[in-house]
Enzyme design. Structure first.
Site, mmCIF file in Angstrom:
data_model
loop_
_atom_site.group_PDB
_atom_site.id
_atom_site.type_symbol
_atom_site.label_atom_id
_atom_site.label_comp_id
_atom_site.label_asym_id
_atom_site.label_seq_id
_atom_site.Cartn_x
_atom_site.Cartn_y
_atom_site.Cartn_z
ATOM 1 C CG ASP A 263 -16.155 -2.346 6.567
ATOM 2 O OD1 ASP A 263 -14.985 -2.396 6.164
ATOM 3 O OD2 ASP A 263 -17.026 -1.631 6.034
ATOM 4 N N GLY A 306 -9.857 -7.147 0.311
ATOM 5 C CA GLY A 306 -8.912 -8.060 -0.351
ATOM 6 C C GLY A 306 -7.495 -8.000 0.187
ATOM 7 C CG ASP A 327 -16.747 0.547 -0.569
ATOM 8 O OD1 ASP A 327 -16.046 -0.379 -0.107
ATOM 9 O OD2 ASP A 327 -17.348 1.358 0.148
HETATM 10 C C1 GLA Z 1 -17.164 0.253 3.696
HETATM 11 C C2 GLA Z 1 -17.692 -1.031 3.053
HETATM 12 C C3 GLA Z 1 -19.067 -0.790 2.451
HETATM 13 C C4 GLA Z 1 -20.009 -0.287 3.534
HETATM 14 C C5 GLA Z 1 -19.429 0.953 4.196
HETATM 15 C C6 GLA Z 1 -20.236 1.367 5.414
HETATM 16 O O1 GLA Z 1 -16.914 1.261 2.757
HETATM 17 O O2 GLA Z 1 -16.802 -1.495 2.082
HETATM 18 O O3 GLA Z 1 -19.563 -1.984 1.877
HETATM 19 O O4 GLA Z 1 -20.208 -1.307 4.462
HETATM 20 O O5 GLA Z 1 -18.109 0.728 4.649
HETATM 21 O O6 GLA Z 1 -19.733 2.510 6.008
#
Ligand code: GLA
Length: 514
Positions: A263, A306, A327
């Site tokens: 991430d 993306g 998200d």
């Molecule tokens: C981001 C990701 C989520 C999740 C959170 C965890 O927002 O996009 O899918 O993994 O971090 O903190």
């Protein structure tokens, strides 16, 4: 975490993409779960073997595959053509060992119980590629957020088996953020030294035994996933992999993980304000190379929302799937729009390389805006069926993210229809295309490896609508078998078109074959 989430949400809102809500996560009224019948019929008691028809694995690496099979246990399994390096446990249907030399191995799986038997082909492709079909599993995020513990992960693995999810192909049990230590956190058990004096990452007190956890998951024939960020901190403010990328990846492999979600998060601070394409790729190129060099198959899942049109280069950095947007927990009223947007970049989908519109969030989920305790989703049942149909037609990863300890009948009915899942897992790996669209309704079609077509007829409107598709639109002629795949019912041989009533905010999904 909240800050980042709000930020992503703000960007979406500023872009003018937030339409009026058709249901609300903030004030869930009584969920409309009874507005339509349960579509998936009860599985038969005789065996039905499910799962992908092709399976990628890397030579010499540890091999683990649990044959997904419905039917009354005990079931006796047999596999014809199994290479010498692999061993089948005939009672559990779990195959273990070492992946054989590069090549293709045609297996015939057989399953037998007192009620009958079934047979299904599986091609093992030992080579470079993993995830030849979209990964399927569970991720803790939208259920447990920063409350996740080792115990909850083990329970999720238990439920994946007990509920029958594993019998239709769900396989990965994935920890998301918050398993490490943070410098500051409201939960004292998640605060502590980030690394030991050798630089090894230290899991927090809720995760006392990472190897024990993956062993537990593997013993059931399932696989384990983990999460980190290339930045110094994860989105939740926990220790990231920055300057320890190789050390952490090796640690994940030694612990026994099979899947890594990577991430972006605080990496943004390092990348600077004006990020070039190379800048977007840099951390992922690095981790992609590291993972490929390990002696374990680890599926590489990019999570950078993306940026830099990741779908154009995700495969080049050895990733297997990549998030295509922010998200989805903040956009659950927009699943139709999100799916339609993903269909526009469908040409980048192929075996081993998947666009990922984020998790399936149905059943008991925690409100993303407040990282809430799971509540039953207010999404109408018809829309939940549409959600699963869209993800299947898009060939998106099928990762459920809801409370496994509260799986209800409807949720399981939506998650566990093997004919719908088969569309998702089709070996051709095509993403569905939209061939017809008006204000409320649209038709999505996915070409399948056996020459047949899966068709989703969708209605976004607030009342039922007639939706039709003609053979001319599909580029086919003559009598074809039409099957309603949610209901698993043949509708007969039809000559020129299919017209049907589609429920409000719902779907009818058919398969058209010779
Ligand atoms: C981001 C990701 C989520 C999740 C959170 C965890 O927002 O996009 O899918 O993994 O971090 O903190």
């Amino acid at each position: 975490m909240k800050k980042i989430h709000l930020f992503v949400f703000l960007i979406i809102a500023i872009a003018g993409l937030v339409p009026s809500q058709s249901f609300s996560m903030e004030s869930p009224e009584k969920p409309i779960t009874g507005d339509q019948e349960l579509l998936t019929p009860k599985p038969l008691q005789s065996p039905r073997i499910n799962g992908p028809l092709v399976y990628g694995c890397r030579p010499g690496h540890p091999f683990l595959y649990r044959i997904p099979c419905q039917g009354e246990r005990p079931i006796q399994f047999e596999v014809k053509g199994l290479p010498n390096e692999l061993l089948l446990d005939m009672k559990s249907g779990i195959i273990t060992g070492k992946t054989p030399a590069k090549g293709e191995y045609d297996l015939i799986i057989q399953a037998k119980n007192s009620k009958g038997k079934d047979e299904r082909k599986l091609k093992l492709v030992a080579g470079d590629k993993l995830s030849l079909t979209p990964p399927m599993g569970w991720n803790h995020w939208y259920a447990h957020y920063d409350r996740i513990t080792d115990q909850m992960m083990r329970e999720a693995a238990d439920v994946m088996i007990k509920s029958g999810m594993a019998d239709v192909g769900y396989q990965y049990v994935n920890i998301d953020d918050c398993w490490m230590n943070a410098q500051k956190n409201s939960d004292p058990l998640r605060v502590g030294p980030l690394r030991d004096d050798k630089g090894n990452i230290i899991p927090n007190k809720h995760f006392p035994d990472m190897k024990g956890l993956t062993d537990y998951i593997h013993d059931k024939g399932l696989k384990a996933g983990i999460y980190t960020s290339p930045g110094p901190r994860t989105c939740g403010g926990f220790a990231g992999a920055w300057q320890h990328e190789e050390q952490d990846a090796k640690q994940f492999a030694n612990w026994g993980f099979d899947f890594l979600k990577y991430d972006w998060c605080s990496y943004g601070e390092l990348a600077g304000k004006k990020v070039t394409l190379e800048g977007y790729q840099k951390p992922y190129v690095k981790m992609g190379k590291i993972l490929k060099g390990l002696d374990r198959d680890i599926v590489f899942n990019l999570c950078q929302y993306g940026m830099g049109d990741v779908w154009k280069w995700g495969g080049e950095v050895d990733a297997h799937c990549w998030r295509t947007g922010g998200d989805l927990g903040f956009e659950l009223d927009r699943i139709f729009d999100v799916a339609l947007k993903n269909a526009q970049i469908g040409q980048y989908n192929k075996p081993g390389e998947w666009n990922d519109p984020d998790y399936i969030q149905i059943g008991w989920i925690g409100n993303a805006n407040k990282m809430g305790i799971p509540e039953l989703t207010p999404m109408p049942a018809s829309m939940q069926y549409a959600y699963m149909s869209l993800w299947s037609l898009l060939a998106a990863p099928l990762i459920y993210s809801g409370d496994m300890s509260k799986l209800d009948k409807l949720t399981l009915n939506i998650l566990c229809n093997p004919e719908v899942i088969e569309v998702n897992q089709d070996p051709l790996g095509k993403c569905g295309e939209v061939i017809q669209r008006n204000k409320e309704c649209f038709v999505m079609i996915k070409n399948l490896a056996d020459g047949s077509k899966a068709v989703g007829l969708f209605n976004r409107g607030k009342s039922p609508a007639d939706v039709s598709v003609t053979w001319a639109e599909l580029g086919i002629t003559g009598g074809k078998n039409v099957r309603d795949i949610w209901r698993q019912k043949n509708l007969g041989v039809i000559d020129d078109k299919h017209i049907t009533v589609v429920p409000a905010q719902g779907v009818v999904m058919i398969k058209i074959s010779k």
